[in-house]
Write a protein that holds these residues in place. Structure first.
Motif, short mmCIF file in Angstrom:
data_model
loop_
_atom_site.label_atom_id
_atom_site.label_comp_id
_atom_site.label_asym_id
_atom_site.label_seq_id
_atom_site.Cartn_x
_atom_site.Cartn_y
_atom_site.Cartn_z
N THR A 1 -4.20 0.14 9.04
CA THR A 1 -3.21 0.47 10.06
C THR A 1 -3.81 0.31 11.46
O THR A 1 -4.96 -0.11 11.59
N PHE A 2 -3.08 0.64 12.47
CA PHE A 2 -3.49 0.57 13.88
C PHE A 2 -3.70 -0.86 14.35
O PHE A 2 -4.39 -1.10 15.34
N GLY A 3 -3.16 -1.85 13.64
CA GLY A 3 -3.28 -3.23 14.09
C GLY A 3 -4.68 -3.81 13.96
O GLY A 3 -4.97 -4.83 14.58
N LEU A 4 -5.54 -3.16 13.20
CA LEU A 4 -6.88 -3.71 12.99
C LEU A 4 -6.79 -4.95 12.11
O LEU A 4 -5.83 -5.13 11.36
N ALA A 5 -7.78 -5.79 12.20
CA ALA A 5 -7.78 -7.04 11.43
C ALA A 5 -7.89 -6.76 9.94
O ALA A 5 -8.66 -5.91 9.51
N PRO A 6 -7.11 -7.49 9.12
CA PRO A 6 -7.21 -7.32 7.67
C PRO A 6 -8.53 -7.89 7.14
O PRO A 6 -9.18 -8.70 7.79
N VAL A 7 -8.90 -7.43 5.95
CA VAL A 7 -10.08 -7.90 5.26
C VAL A 7 -9.60 -8.63 4.00
O VAL A 7 -8.77 -8.10 3.27
N THR A 8 -10.09 -9.84 3.78
CA THR A 8 -9.70 -10.57 2.59
C THR A 8 -10.88 -10.70 1.64
O THR A 8 -12.03 -10.82 2.07
N VAL A 9 -10.57 -10.63 0.36
CA VAL A 9 -11.56 -10.81 -0.69
C VAL A 9 -11.04 -11.93 -1.58
O VAL A 9 -9.90 -11.90 -2.02
N THR A 10 -11.87 -12.93 -1.83
CA THR A 10 -11.49 -14.05 -2.66
C THR A 10 -12.11 -13.89 -4.04
O THR A 10 -13.32 -13.72 -4.16
N ILE A 11 -11.25 -13.93 -5.06
CA ILE A 11 -11.71 -13.83 -6.43
C ILE A 11 -11.60 -15.21 -7.07
O ILE A 11 -10.56 -15.87 -6.97
N ILE A 12 -12.68 -15.65 -7.69
CA ILE A 12 -12.71 -16.94 -8.38
C ILE A 12 -12.92 -16.66 -9.86
O ILE A 12 -13.88 -15.97 -10.24
N GLN A 13 -12.00 -17.15 -10.67
CA GLN A 13 -12.11 -16.95 -12.10
C GLN A 13 -12.33 -18.29 -12.81
O GLN A 13 -11.57 -19.24 -12.61
N GLY A 14 -13.36 -18.35 -13.61
CA GLY A 14 -13.70 -19.56 -14.34
C GLY A 14 -12.73 -19.85 -15.47
O GLY A 14 -11.93 -19.00 -15.88
N ALA A 15 -12.82 -21.07 -15.99
CA ALA A 15 -11.94 -21.51 -17.08
C ALA A 15 -12.45 -20.99 -18.41
O ALA A 15 -13.59 -20.75 -18.63
N PRO B 1 -4.14 8.03 19.68
CA PRO B 1 -5.16 8.20 18.65
C PRO B 1 -6.04 6.97 18.51
O PRO B 1 -5.59 5.84 18.71
N GLU B 2 -7.28 7.18 18.19
CA GLU B 2 -8.23 6.09 17.99
C GLU B 2 -8.35 5.80 16.51
O GLU B 2 -8.48 6.74 15.71
N PRO B 3 -8.32 4.53 16.12
CA PRO B 3 -8.45 4.22 14.69
C PRO B 3 -9.86 4.48 14.19
O PRO B 3 -10.83 4.33 14.92
N SER B 4 -9.95 4.84 12.93
CA SER B 4 -11.25 4.97 12.27
C SER B 4 -11.77 3.57 11.95
O SER B 4 -10.98 2.65 11.76
N PRO B 5 -13.06 3.40 11.84
CA PRO B 5 -13.58 2.10 11.40
C PRO B 5 -13.05 1.79 10.01
O PRO B 5 -12.89 2.69 9.19
N PHE B 6 -12.77 0.52 9.76
CA PHE B 6 -12.22 0.09 8.47
C PHE B 6 -13.14 -0.94 7.86
O PHE B 6 -13.54 -1.90 8.51
N SER B 7 -13.49 -0.73 6.59
CA SER B 7 -14.31 -1.72 5.89
C SER B 7 -13.97 -1.70 4.40
O SER B 7 -13.42 -0.73 3.88
N VAL B 8 -14.30 -2.82 3.75
CA VAL B 8 -14.09 -2.96 2.31
C VAL B 8 -15.38 -3.51 1.72
O VAL B 8 -15.93 -4.50 2.22
#
Length: 129
Positions: free
Chosen positions: A115-129, A31-38
């Motif tokens: 899934t399918f060993g595709l690269a993960p996507v990271t999101v960085t959240i910055i919260q102020g004081a 099977p071919e993986p579907s495109p993955f995005s966030v």
């Protein structure tokens, strides 16, 4: 002579059946993986008050999971006690962010794993004081 015809007919039938195959060597059955995005739908730099942001996952019919470190100040329920969720397909999820009462800004990474060993996507959240 009838006995010889029977043997010859049996041999021809065996040869014909053994040459048939359900598999076509030229077809790739993997099977071919579907495109993955966030796509994060709001700004990932937020104020000190409790808030939430949403992220839209595009994964076709494939599976995924999302996690933040246990004990983090952001999670996947309003009490900020759920740190990993699993799903599949296209979905919009909510990331809840607890109020920052530390007096210092803080940063947290949320990781979206396809899934399918595709690269993960990271999101960085910055919260102020």
């Amino acid at each position: 002579m009838t006995y010889l015809k029977y043997i010859l007919l049996t041999l021809i039938t065996c040869l014909a059946l053994s040459s048939c195959s359900n598999e076509d060597e030229s077809v790739n059955y993997k099977p071919e993986p579907s495109p993955f995005s966030v796509k994060v739908n709001e700004n990932t730099t937020v104020g000190a008050a409790a808030t939430q942001i949403t992220a839209t996952i595009t994964a076709g019919t494939d599976g995924w999971w999302i996690d933040v470190p246990t004990g983090s100040w952001c999670g996947f329920n309003a009490a900020v006690t759920s740190y990993t969720i699993y799903g599949s397909g296209n979905k919009t999820i909510t990331i809840y962010i607890a109020a920052n009462k530390t007096g210092e800004s803080r940063t947290q990474t949320v990781t979206f794993h396809p899934t399918f060993g595709l690269a993960p996507v990271t999101v960085t959240i910055i919260q102020g004081a």
